[in-house]
Motif scaffolding. Structure first.
Motif, PDB file in Angstrom:
ATOM      1  N   ASP A 122      85.133  86.011  48.016  1.00 41.40           N
ATOM      2  CA  ASP A 122      85.439  84.587  47.840  1.00 41.40           C
ATOM      3  C   ASP A 122      85.449  84.388  46.320  1.00 41.40           C
ATOM      4  O   ASP A 122      85.609  85.370  45.566  1.00 41.40           O
ATOM      5  CB  ASP A 122      84.381  83.708  48.537  1.00 41.40           C
ATOM      6  CG  ASP A 122      84.773  82.227  48.587  1.00 41.40           C
ATOM      7  OD1 ASP A 122      85.633  81.872  49.393  1.00 41.40           O
ATOM      8  OD2 ASP A 122      84.242  81.417  47.791  1.00 41.40           O
ATOM      9  N   THR A 157      95.484  85.599  51.719  1.00 36.67           N
ATOM     10  CA  THR A 157      95.218  84.152  51.715  1.00 36.67           C
ATOM     11  C   THR A 157      96.369  83.408  51.033  1.00 36.67           C
ATOM     12  O   THR A 157      96.854  82.392  51.533  1.00 36.67           O
ATOM     13  CB  THR A 157      93.873  83.840  51.033  1.00 36.67           C
ATOM     14  OG1 THR A 157      92.883  84.700  51.574  1.00 36.67           O
ATOM     15  CG2 THR A 157      93.462  82.408  51.263  1.00 36.67           C
ATOM     16  N   SER A 167      89.328  76.770  35.130  1.00 39.01           N
ATOM     17  CA  SER A 167      88.433  75.625  34.939  1.00 39.01           C
ATOM     18  C   SER A 167      88.511  75.055  33.527  1.00 39.01           C
ATOM     19  O   SER A 167      87.989  73.978  33.262  1.00 39.01           O
ATOM     20  CB  SER A 167      86.992  75.997  35.295  1.00 39.01           C
ATOM     21  OG  SER A 167      86.596  77.111  34.540  1.00 39.01           O
ATOM     22  N   ARG A 193      91.162  84.148  29.837  1.00 39.87           N
ATOM     23  CA  ARG A 193      91.304  82.721  30.156  1.00 39.87           C
ATOM     24  C   ARG A 193      92.792  82.378  30.235  1.00 39.87           C
ATOM     25  O   ARG A 193      93.636  82.999  29.577  1.00 39.87           O
ATOM     26  CB  ARG A 193      90.618  81.859  29.091  1.00 39.87           C
ATOM     27  CG  ARG A 193      89.161  82.195  28.833  1.00 39.87           C
ATOM     28  CD  ARG A 193      88.308  82.161  30.086  1.00 39.87           C
ATOM     29  NE  ARG A 193      88.227  80.830  30.679  1.00 39.87           N
ATOM     30  CZ  ARG A 193      87.957  80.620  31.987  1.00 39.87           C
ATOM     31  NH1 ARG A 193      87.788  81.626  32.811  1.00 39.87           N
ATOM     32  NH2 ARG A 193      87.901  79.396  32.439  1.00 39.87           N
ATOM     33  N   ASN A 225      88.956  76.009  49.791  1.00 40.36           N
ATOM     34  CA  ASN A 225      88.198  75.361  50.854  1.00 40.36           C
ATOM     35  C   ASN A 225      87.776  73.965  50.422  1.00 40.36           C
ATOM     36  O   ASN A 225      87.155  73.802  49.367  1.00 40.36           O
ATOM     37  CB  ASN A 225      86.958  76.199  51.190  1.00 40.36           C
ATOM     38  CG  ASN A 225      87.332  77.406  52.030  1.00 40.36           C
ATOM     39  OD1 ASN A 225      88.030  77.279  53.035  1.00 40.36           O
ATOM     40  ND2 ASN A 225      86.905  78.585  51.613  1.00 40.36           N
TER      41      ASN A 225
HETATM   42  P1  NDP Z   1      88.749  83.524  42.401  1.00 39.96           P
HETATM   43  O1  NDP Z   1      87.380  83.681  41.888  1.00 39.96           O
HETATM   44  O2  NDP Z   1      89.643  84.705  42.457  1.00 39.96           O
HETATM   45  O3  NDP Z   1      89.510  82.375  41.613  1.00 39.96           O
HETATM   46  C1  NDP Z   1      89.034  81.066  41.527  1.00 39.96           C
HETATM   47  C2  NDP Z   1      89.961  80.304  40.596  1.00 39.96           C
HETATM   48  O4  NDP Z   1      89.661  78.915  40.656  1.00 39.96           O
HETATM   49  C3  NDP Z   1      89.788  80.722  39.134  1.00 39.96           C
HETATM   50  O5  NDP Z   1      91.024  80.625  38.501  1.00 39.96           O
HETATM   51  C4  NDP Z   1      88.814  79.666  38.625  1.00 39.96           C
HETATM   52  O6  NDP Z   1      88.846  79.450  37.227  1.00 39.96           O
HETATM   53  C5  NDP Z   1      89.363  78.458  39.330  1.00 39.96           C
HETATM   54  N1  NDP Z   1      88.392  77.390  39.341  1.00 39.96           N
HETATM   55  C6  NDP Z   1      87.124  77.420  39.790  1.00 39.96           C
HETATM   56  N2  NDP Z   1      86.531  76.246  39.613  1.00 39.96           N
HETATM   57  C7  NDP Z   1      87.465  75.438  39.049  1.00 39.96           C
HETATM   58  C8  NDP Z   1      87.489  74.106  38.641  1.00 39.96           C
HETATM   59  N3  NDP Z   1      86.403  73.336  38.761  1.00 39.96           N
HETATM   60  N4  NDP Z   1      88.649  73.604  38.113  1.00 39.96           N
HETATM   61  C9  NDP Z   1      89.750  74.377  37.991  1.00 39.96           C
HETATM   62  N5  NDP Z   1      89.782  75.663  38.355  1.00 39.96           N
HETATM   63  C10 NDP Z   1      88.663  76.182  38.878  1.00 39.96           C
HETATM   64  O7  NDP Z   1      88.568  82.873  43.876  1.00 39.96           O
HETATM   65  P2  NDP Z   1      89.598  82.855  45.072  1.00 39.96           P
HETATM   66  O8  NDP Z   1      90.985  82.733  44.588  1.00 39.96           O
HETATM   67  O9  NDP Z   1      89.233  83.953  45.999  1.00 39.96           O
HETATM   68  O10 NDP Z   1      89.147  81.509  45.811  1.00 39.96           O
HETATM   69  C11 NDP Z   1      89.729  80.228  45.489  1.00 39.96           C
HETATM   70  C12 NDP Z   1      89.482  79.264  46.646  1.00 39.96           C
HETATM   71  O11 NDP Z   1      90.072  79.789  47.846  1.00 39.96           O
HETATM   72  C13 NDP Z   1      88.014  79.011  47.000  1.00 39.96           C
HETATM   73  O12 NDP Z   1      87.867  77.682  47.445  1.00 39.96           O
HETATM   74  C14 NDP Z   1      87.767  79.967  48.157  1.00 39.96           C
HETATM   75  O13 NDP Z   1      86.691  79.558  48.976  1.00 39.96           O
HETATM   76  C15 NDP Z   1      89.093  79.851  48.886  1.00 39.96           C
HETATM   77  N6  NDP Z   1      89.415  80.948  49.796  1.00 39.96           N
HETATM   78  C16 NDP Z   1      89.482  82.245  49.339  1.00 39.96           C
HETATM   79  C17 NDP Z   1      89.803  83.253  50.223  1.00 39.96           C
HETATM   80  C18 NDP Z   1      90.010  84.659  49.767  1.00 39.96           C
HETATM   81  O14 NDP Z   1      90.481  85.472  50.580  1.00 39.96           O
HETATM   82  N7  NDP Z   1      89.720  85.020  48.528  1.00 39.96           N
HETATM   83  C19 NDP Z   1      90.000  82.984  51.669  1.00 39.96           C
HETATM   84  C20 NDP Z   1      89.993  81.594  52.004  1.00 39.96           C
HETATM   85  C21 NDP Z   1      89.681  80.629  51.095  1.00 39.96           C
HETATM   86  P3  NDP Z   1      87.643  79.968  36.284  1.00 39.96           P
HETATM   87  O15 NDP Z   1      87.896  81.439  36.137  1.00 39.96           O
HETATM   88  O16 NDP Z   1      87.791  79.190  35.043  1.00 39.96           O
HETATM   89  O17 NDP Z   1      86.341  79.676  37.010  1.00 39.96           O
END
Ligand code: NDP
Length: 450
Positions: free
Chosen positions: A169, A212, A265, A290, A350
């Motif tokens: 995740d 996903t 983020s 970044r 999610n």
């Molecule tokens: P990653 O860790 O690969 O990526 C997360 C991304 O979201 C990063 O780019 C991160 O940026 C960004 N992010 C986090 N917090 C914020 C914020 N407050 N504002 C803007 N950007 C933000 O995670 P995933 O891609 O795996 O997961 C993303 C979402 O998808 C989550 O909600 C997860 O629960 C959901 N999900 C994932 C699955 C999977 O198979 N991986 C399956 C189903 C749902 P930064 O690096 O700056 O933190």
């Protein structure tokens, strides 16, 4: 008040009284409960069996200390969690999140949603979730390894291929799964079905990395089809730039849409030529850099730092895919998207949209694909990875991708049909909640009071 309304309201009061401090968990519960009233009116036996109050109480939660030593030789301590929410239809299944914001409320909201999502996939998997408040950002590979080994040393007591099968995740990708798999094996011997999202050299499934992101786009394709539309010539915005976002962007481009913005983020990138996926993969998957560094490779693109009044949702587009994190899109953001003419929103993350934002989309006639349906492709392919592991076999990319496509189409059709049957045509929130719930409720009913 109908009997269903009274029952749902009384259970929600109890949930609030017992979990009042868990805001994210209550938000996820409220969204589901509101949809289920007509189900209890139609099937009062689920009231008699008190299915809802049982379902909303996790079967088990473990919380544990994770001590580890950083590169300076200092001892650090984090907190680990695993919630085993429901095993009504199969072994607990759900990802692990490593992020400083992780607490019991976040893990419980994710675990609760996972029950319905896993049911919707049609695969025999129950609901679970876990993680830690460890922040992998800025940590060396060796620090991540020492932390994950310590985390797994405790977690391995509670999981197993037929018991509970974690995956990735936020903050948990191939590197972390690899280290955790190694530590599990060292303690228990080789059992390749204990984790999914594994590397291809040791039991992983082709197309799991993409699943996903591809899945949310396949789901959106069905949403557009229902409006007589398709991706050709449409513009899109995708928040985040992690695993889900990258492969959603890749599939959107393949199907003829142009993704003009993505984020992390710290802010968002706008590239009118379309986000270059190869650059994004290099920056995020290889260099762990970044998003601002994208403009060094594409000087025509613009970077905007995040602020309360200027975020990615102010960018004009036909389609929006929130793929970053929970509550990243509120009602003001939803109104901005609607003003700019968005026609469909599908959730890769999610619970990225607040309850108020969802109301704005519904009121404006925007097609809205809720997370538990639209992002179920990841866990669906995780279940296919489990099937390949037990069968000691490996399918081709095309086989897995075509199964994923059919699963996403079925989820759409089942959610749309349930919405229709329960007098909420077109409301995929109601449809997904009801379709996911019915299978779990029937399984619980059949298994007696446990
Ligand atoms: P990653 O860790 O690969 O990526 C997360 C991304 O979201 C990063 O780019 C991160 O940026 C960004 N992010 C986090 N917090 C914020 C914020 N407050 N504002 C803007 N950007 C933000 O995670 P995933 O891609 O795996 O997961 C993303 C979402 O998808 C989550 O909600 C997860 O629960 C959901 N999900 C994932 C699955 C999977 O198979 N991986 C399956 C189903 C749902 P930064 O690096 O700056 O933190």
């Amino acid at each position: 008040m109908t009997r269903g309304q009274e029952y749902v309201a009384s259970v929600f009061e109890k949930v609030k009284a017992q979990n009042g401090h868990e805001a994210e968990f209550l938000q996820a519960v409220e969204e589901v409960f509101d949809s289920l009233i007509p189900v209890f009116d139609k099937y009062p036996k689920y009231i008699d069996e008190n299915i809802l109050e049982r379902l909303v109480e996790p079967e088990r939660i473990v919380s544990f200390r994770v001590p580890w030593v950083d590169d300076k030789g200092q001892v650090q301590v984090n907190r680990g969690f695993r919630v085993q929410f429901s095993s009504a239809i199969g072994p607990y299944k759900g990802g692990l999140r490593f992020h400083p914001s992780v607490n019991q409320s976040i893990i419980k909201f994710l675990g609760f949603e996972q029950i319905f999502k896993n049911s919707l996939t049609g695969q025999p998997i129950g609901g679970g979730k876990g993680g830690s408040n460890f922040d992998p950002k800025g940590k060396s590979d060796l620090e991540v390894m020492r932390f994950t080994q310590s985390f797994m040393t405790e977690l391995q007591k509670y999981i197993g291929p037929d018991v509970d099968v974690p995956a990735g995740d936020i903050g948990v990708g191939g590197r972390e799964i690899g280290y955790m798999f190694g530590q599990y094996k060292r303690l228990n011997g080789y059992e390749n079905g204990v984790l999914t999202g594994k590397g291809l050299t040791y039991g992983g499934s082709l197309a799991r990395t993409e699943a996903t992101g591809y899945g949310v786009v396949y789901f959106a394709e069905q949403m557009l089809k229902a409006r007589g539309e398709n991706f050709a010539g449409k513009t899109a915005i995708v928040s985040g730039s992690g695993n889900v976002a990258i492969y959603a962007i890749q599939k959107l481009h393949e199907l003829g849409a142009k993704v003009v913005a993505c984020s992390d983020s710290s802010g968002y990138i706008y590239d009118e030529n379309g986000i270059n996926v190869e650059t994004l993969k290099q920056l995020k998957e290889v260099e762990r850099a970044r998003i601002v560094q994208y403009i060094e490779h594409h000087p025509n693109a613009h970077f905007t730092p995040s602020s309360s009044d200027n975020n990615i949702w102010t960018v004009k587009a036909d389609l929006a895919f929130p793929c970053a994190t929970q509550n990243e899109l509120n009602d003001a953001d939803a109104r901005a998207l609607v003003r700019n003419g968005v026609i469909a929103v599908a959730e890769g993350a999610n619970m990225p949209s607040t309850l108020e934002a969802i109301d704005v989309f519904h009121a404006a006639g925007v097609s809205f694909g809720p997370a538990k349906a639209a992002n179920a492709g990841g866990v669906a392919v995780s279940a296919l990875e489990m099937a390949q592991n037990s069968g000691r076999t490996a399918w081709t990319f095309e086989e897995v991708d075509s199964k994923l496509y059919n699963i996403m189409k079925d989820i759409y059709e089942n959610a749309a049909a349930a919405a229709e049957e329960f007098d909420a045509p077109g409301n995929l929130v109601v449809g997904a909640n009801i379709a996911g719930f019915l299978k779990v409720a029937e399984a619980m009913s059949a298994q007696g009071v446990i």
